[in-house]
Enzyme design. Structure first.
Site, PDB file in Angstrom:
ATOM      1  N   ASP A  17       2.146  -0.867 -13.752  1.00 48.21           N
ATOM      2  CA  ASP A  17       2.868  -1.524 -12.665  1.00 48.21           C
ATOM      3  C   ASP A  17       3.357  -2.908 -13.076  1.00 48.21           C
ATOM      4  O   ASP A  17       4.525  -3.264 -12.871  1.00 48.21           O
ATOM      5  CB  ASP A  17       1.977  -1.636 -11.429  1.00 48.21           C
TER       6      ASP A  17
ATOM      7  N   GLY B 223       0.787  -1.230   0.000  1.00 45.71           N
ATOM      8  CA  GLY B 223       0.000   0.000   0.000  1.00 45.71           C
ATOM      9  C   GLY B 223       0.811   1.269   0.000  1.00 45.71           C
ATOM     10  O   GLY B 223       0.311   2.320   0.396  1.00 45.71           O
ATOM     11  N   ALA B 224       2.058   1.196  -0.459  1.00 47.94           N
ATOM     12  CA  ALA B 224       2.924   2.379  -0.445  1.00 47.94           C
ATOM     13  C   ALA B 224       3.123   2.977  -1.832  1.00 47.94           C
ATOM     14  O   ALA B 224       3.876   3.934  -1.995  1.00 47.94           O
ATOM     15  CB  ALA B 224       4.280   2.024   0.162  1.00 47.94           C
TER      16      ALA B 224
ATOM     17  N   SER C 166       1.713  -5.104  -5.213  1.00 44.27           N
ATOM     18  CA  SER C 166       0.694  -5.971  -5.804  1.00 44.27           C
ATOM     19  C   SER C 166       1.151  -6.496  -7.160  1.00 44.27           C
ATOM     20  O   SER C 166       0.993  -7.682  -7.468  1.00 44.27           O
ATOM     21  CB  SER C 166      -0.625  -5.200  -5.948  1.00 44.27           C
TER      22      SER C 166
ATOM     23  N   GLU D 280      -3.862  -7.909 -11.551  1.00 47.39           N
ATOM     24  CA  GLU D 280      -4.038  -6.534 -11.093  1.00 47.39           C
ATOM     25  C   GLU D 280      -5.497  -6.090 -11.227  1.00 47.39           C
ATOM     26  O   GLU D 280      -5.996  -5.310 -10.408  1.00 47.39           O
ATOM     27  CB  GLU D 280      -3.138  -5.599 -11.916  1.00 47.39           C
TER      28      GLU D 280
END
Length: 328
Positions: A193, A137-138, A143, A182
């Site tokens: 990502d 979560g940064a 993920s 994702e």
């Protein structure tokens, strides 16, 4: 008759995280973004079993769950209108955890179901243990790195990789399935990502187009600060979409401006013979300031991010959020 392949040895898969320099949120709408891979990675150790079960262990988020491979659904990507609709297909014998473990379980069920959906063999079972140096979560692609190692693992076990994941066709396939993972986690991700995590390096990305590798003889020093404020990429992306639905002409203008920043940065980074390092740093800082201001206008900044920006500005440095924003 399904052939069982038990003749394989333990193996390790790893994938890097990412940092987005320019283009967050705009990239979801077909605009350009600039990103690079980090030396912080996710690592998966895969070992064989003989009991027909798949065990997934993720100590970093306190997940340890075992699946009966024969009880997992066999899927094709056409079976669902969207990968995130997989939850009703999870067998009732599997308790779906809350928190970060929820999406990992749903992603595993979806990717396992699709990748093994048409496979002519199974593995006899396996244990997958994933450890990561990437904070969850940064905004650093934790993920995506998980989805790349998971997709690579399942494709290898299903016998669908031609060159152990090293060929262009293998990487394209890995990237395709990592993107679907994702989608389970984030709904409508841009794909940047998983592309950075799959291919590595420094690239320019436009949704739906092949990524373009950016090579520069100049080195940029980047300081990444973790606010330790958790955020939800899915919620933040949905918030920008709702704002765009209400004020389409205004938001589209902001997204176009962010696109221009990304393309300007790509040209700047590749102007190795005409731009000095000092000029590169100055112009990059200017683009960083403008990009953050536009992202803040979209409502994806956070008080903690603004505090970092103010502190670094006092020391003559330019800062911007990276990733979805909202903390991280």
């Amino acid at each position: 008759m399904v052939a069982v392949n038990r003749d394989w040895s333990p193996f390790v898969v790893s994938a890097p995280g990412k940092v987005i320099l320019f283009g967050e949120h705009a990239v979801v709408y077909g605009k350009a973004a600039i990103a690079g891979s980090l030396d912080m990675r996710a690592y998966a150790l895969v070992t064989p079993r003989t009991d027909g079960k798949a065990r997934m262990v993720l100590p970093d988020i306190d997940v340890d769950i075992t699946f009966d491979c024969q009880a997992l659904p066999r899927l094709s990507s056409e079976d669902l209108s969207h990968p995130s609709d997989v939850e009703p297909l999870v067998p009732s014998t599997i308790a779906i955890p809350e928190g970060a473990g929820r999406t990992t379980v749903l992603t595993f069920v979806y990717l396992h179901g699709c990748i093994f959906g048409e496979a002519e063999r199974n593995t006899g079972g396996f244990t997958l243990c994933v450890r990561s140096l990437l904070p969850v979560g940064a905004g650093l692609g934790s993920s995506a790195a998980f989805n790349v190692v998971l997709s690579t693992t399942l494709l290898k076990l299903a016998g669908r990789l031609q060159a152990e994941g090293t060929s262009a066709s293998d990487r394209k396939l890995i990237n395709q399935w990592a993107f679907h993972g994702e989608q389970v986690a984030h709904g409508t991700p841009s794909g940047i990502d998983n592309s950075v995590s799959t291919y590595g390096g420094f690239l320019k990305y436009v949704k739906g187009e092949p990524s373009v590798s950016l090579e520069s003889s100049h080195a940029l020093r980047v300081l990444i600060t973790n606010t330790n404020v958790p955020k939800s990429t899915k919620v933040l992306v949905a918030g920008v979409r709702a704002l765009r639905d209400q004020y389409s002409s205004v938001v589209d203008g902001i997204l176009d401006s962010i696109h221009s920043i990304s393309t300007s940065a790509a040209e700047l980074f590749q102007a190795t013979n005409t731009v000095s390092t000092a000029a590169l740093e100055q112009r990059t800082q200017e683009l960083i300031r403008i990009n953050h201001g536009l992202l803040s206008t979209l409502g994806v900044s956070h008080a903690s991010l603004e505090q970092v920006r103010e502190i670094t500005a006092a020391h003559g440095l330019a800062s911007k959020l990276t990733g979805a924003g909202g903390g991280g």
